[in-house]
Design an enzyme around this catalytic site. Structure first.
Site, PDB file in Angstrom:
ATOM      1  N   CYS A 393       0.782  -1.298   0.042  1.00  0.00           N
ATOM      2  CA  CYS A 393      -0.029  -0.183  -0.074  1.00  0.00           C
ATOM      3  C   CYS A 393       0.669   1.210  -0.184  1.00  0.00           C
ATOM      4  O   CYS A 393       1.372   1.646  -1.025  1.00  0.00           O
ATOM      5  CB  CYS A 393      -1.146   0.059   1.306  1.00  0.00           C
ATOM      6  N   HIS A 520      -3.673  -4.982   0.314  1.00  0.00           N
ATOM      7  CA  HIS A 520      -3.314  -5.387   1.603  1.00  0.00           C
ATOM      8  C   HIS A 520      -3.359  -7.107   1.706  1.00  0.00           C
ATOM      9  O   HIS A 520      -4.112  -7.622   2.108  1.00  0.00           O
ATOM     10  CB  HIS A 520      -4.003  -4.915   2.836  1.00  0.00           C
ATOM     11  N   GLU A 522      -1.786  -8.950   3.670  1.00  0.00           N
ATOM     12  CA  GLU A 522      -1.768  -9.514   4.932  1.00  0.00           C
ATOM     13  C   GLU A 522      -3.023  -9.857   5.481  1.00  0.00           C
ATOM     14  O   GLU A 522      -3.344 -10.741   6.496  1.00  0.00           O
ATOM     15  CB  GLU A 522      -1.117  -8.628   5.792  1.00  0.00           C
TER      16      GLU A 522
HETATM   17  N1  GLN Z   1      -1.938   6.742   2.735  1.00  0.00           N
HETATM   18  C1  GLN Z   1      -2.108   6.123   1.387  1.00  0.00           C
HETATM   19  C2  GLN Z   1      -3.523   5.983   0.822  1.00  0.00           C
HETATM   20  O1  GLN Z   1      -4.305   6.329   1.435  1.00  0.00           O
HETATM   21  C3  GLN Z   1      -1.757   4.439   1.941  1.00  0.00           C
HETATM   22  C4  GLN Z   1      -2.941   3.808   2.516  1.00  0.00           C
HETATM   23  C5  GLN Z   1      -2.505   2.554   3.117  1.00  0.00           C
HETATM   24  O2  GLN Z   1      -1.224   2.279   3.323  1.00  0.00           O
HETATM   25  N2  GLN Z   1      -3.304   1.950   3.955  1.00  0.00           N
HETATM   26  O3  GLN Z   1      -3.467   5.847  -0.071  1.00  0.00           O
END
Ligand code: GLN
Length: 547
Positions: A393, A520, A522
């Site tokens: 992410c 994600h 995970e």
């Molecule tokens: N802050 C970034 C976004 O909003 C990444 C978000 C995250 O890592 N969950 O896109």
């Protein structure tokens, strides 16, 4: 699982409350009981009631709440739901997590709509009805299940939790007390100087429950000791009004949380619970689980992987990531030693010193500017020194920024999350996000498909799969304006969401292992089904270490 023992007509309910203090591992105890029952052949689902006033934990800082766990349907939930999904096989949805905030929101919406037909709206019955409704809704949705386990957050005696407990008391009356099992997880402190385990706090917290009209059926005692003596069980049983055999020890596990079901299994919690519920099932078949735990505890190899993040001092902020490493480690016969690196500290130090000796580097997700430059430094170090790298992410976003700055030469490259004025906004707000004002539940959330390009590392790791489904939680994305330039300079875009053209995975050929994803992974790693990307990182780290 479980079809052979289908109860068919009547759902059985287990309610797990906590006593004396928080952080007892109540969620793990509940999940472990779920594991045991599932291995007896029952179909189980799990639910969490959280008495705080947030509608969901999505707006809470990791300092307050630990990780926000995201479900397939996009619900942002308590991290205990992560334990549930890892410990049992059912898939959870937004019905499986309920907060006081959500309950009150629903009640107040109904009041404004006039649904209460002129009545005075009250805590009892209107608020308690709304809580019970959630149990009925879950029952309806999970007709194929035999048992619903509901964990109540917080500690008995908290003002906040009272309405939930009152609702459960009423609910048990409605569905039949013999279809419900109340389990109270409590602390037995050991006073070193006296050489004694103290039962008084447990007696008092059970007394508090009984005051509300709930007599627990089973007392699960968290203790530092290796077991409970018969004497202690008799004493606790007597004061808490349960048979001594319904008093169960929940000991500190030595190596891994995955030992918890085995620990609770020693006292045959599964048999006690099913007896209370009036069902007969065979003994749990825990051989596979036991084997997995064996692989976690006694691997042949080890690697060191740096997690470069902003919340590394917190135990729970990257919970699912740490668990994913346990799963991937077990699958690679390898212990994964996590080196927690504070991204801000890295900015003031240097990479050679702080991450020079690791076998792999992971940059996890995150929000806000603090520590971002440190994460970018970590990516550059991994890229230039051929250290296996995996970004998740925000970890993918910083990998793209790093590439744009140091390979494309766009020195000002950034995400508009951190610099709105950047002349090279390689990461920018998604189109749909531009008009959003409310912060709660408005990110791109939940499962979306991604299309994998053939002949890429990503494709190899996913075993040649073309379409995958992964869970998301982000607002910003790879800016399509920079795609061509990045690709020309050697960045491979190995998976995209076809519908929106959104970049999901990037990688660098020519590097031993460099991959980063917008989603994600995970949240979908499971004990005996480790996630391909974590699996790949651990395997690459092991390869690097072994030269
Ligand atoms: N802050 C970034 C976004 O909003 C990444 C978000 C995250 O890592 N969950 O896109």
């Amino acid at each position: 699982m479980g079809a052979a023992y289908k109860l068919r007509t009547i759902m059985k309910y287990i309610f797990v409350t906590g006593g004396v203090v928080s952080s007892l591992g109540k969620g793990l105890a509940a999940a472990s009981i779920g594991t045991l029952l599932e291995h007896c052949g029952l179909d189980v689902t799990m639910q969490k009631f959280d008495p705080y006033l947030n509608i969901d934990p999505g707006t809470m800082s990791p300092y307050q709440h630990g990780e926000v766990y995201v479900l397939n349907d996009g619900a942002e939930t308590d991290l205990d739901l992560g334990h549930y999904e890892r410990f049992i096989h059912c898939e959870l949805s937004r019905l499986n997590n309920l907060t006081s905030g959500k309950v009150f929101e629903t009640v107040l919406e109904k009041e404004r709509r006039g649904d209460y037909l002129g009545k005075t709206v009250q805590y009892i019955p209107h608020v308690t009805n709304e809580i019970k409704q959630r149990l009925y809704d879950l029952t309806e949705k999970n007709k194929e299940c035999d048992v619903i386990i509901t964990e109540i957050g917080g500690t008995v005696g908290d003002i906040e939790g009272y309405l939930f407990l009152e609702a459960l008391r009423q609910f048990a009356l409605e569905v039949g007390r013999n279809n419900c099992c109340f389990i109270h997880v409590t602390l037995l402190p050991y006073i070193k100087a006296a050489g004694e385990t103290k039962t008084k706090p447990t007696q008092q917290s059970v007394a508090k429950l009984r005051e509300i009209g709930i007599q627990p059926d089973i007392i699960v005692c968290r203790t530092e000791m290796d077991n409970l003596t018969d004497e202690e069980k008799t004493k606790i049983g007597m004061f808490c009004n349960v048979p001594p055999r319904n008093v169960v020890a929940f000991c500190d596990v030595k190596h891994s949380i995955y030992e918890c079901p085995l620990d609770l299994g020693r006292d045959r919690v599964d048999r006690i619970v099913t007896e209370v519920l009036g069902i007969t099932v065979p003994k749990p078949k825990m051989d596979e689980w036991q084997k997995f735990v064996g692989r976690v505890i006694h691997p042949s190899h080890s690697v060191r992987i740096a997690v470069v993040g902003k919340y590394i001092s917190l135990q729970d902020a990257y919970k699912s990531i740490y668990e994913s490493f346990t799963h991937a480690g077990a699958a690679n016969d390898c212990r994964v030693e996590i080196v927690r690196v504070d991204a801000e500290a890295l900015e003031k130090s240097n990479c050679a010193e702080m991450i020079g000796a690791v076998d792999g580097i992971l940059v996890p997700g995150g929000f806000g500017e603090r520590g971002v430059e440190g994460k970018i430094m970590a990516v550059q170090y991994a890229r230039e020194n051929n250290i296996p790298f995996f970004g998740i992410c925000l970890g993918m976003q910083v990998a793209v920024i790093e590439f744009a700055r140091n390979v494309l030469g766009l020195k000002d490259a950034n995400s508009t999350e951190f610099n709105k004025e950047s002349s090279a906004p390689v990461i920018c707000l998604q189109e749909e996000q531009k008009t959003i004002i409310n912060m709660g539940a408005t990110m791109r959330l939940g499962a979306y498909p991604a299309h994998i390009q053939k002949n890429t590392l990503c494709s190899k790791l996913y075993g040649g799969a073309e379409i995958i489904s992964e869970r998301h939680r982000h607002r910003y994305e790879f800016n399509a304006d920079y795609r061509e330039a990045c690709e020309k300079a050697g960045l491979v875009i190995s998976a995209v969401n076809d519908e929106h053209g959104l970049v999901e995975v990037v990688e660098l050929p020519g590097h031993p292992f460099f991959i980063a994803c917008q989603y994600h992974p995970e949240f979908q790693s499971r004990p005996t089904k480790s996630h391909p990307l974590f699996h790949g990182l651990v395997a690459a780290a092991l390869e690097k270490k072994q030269g």
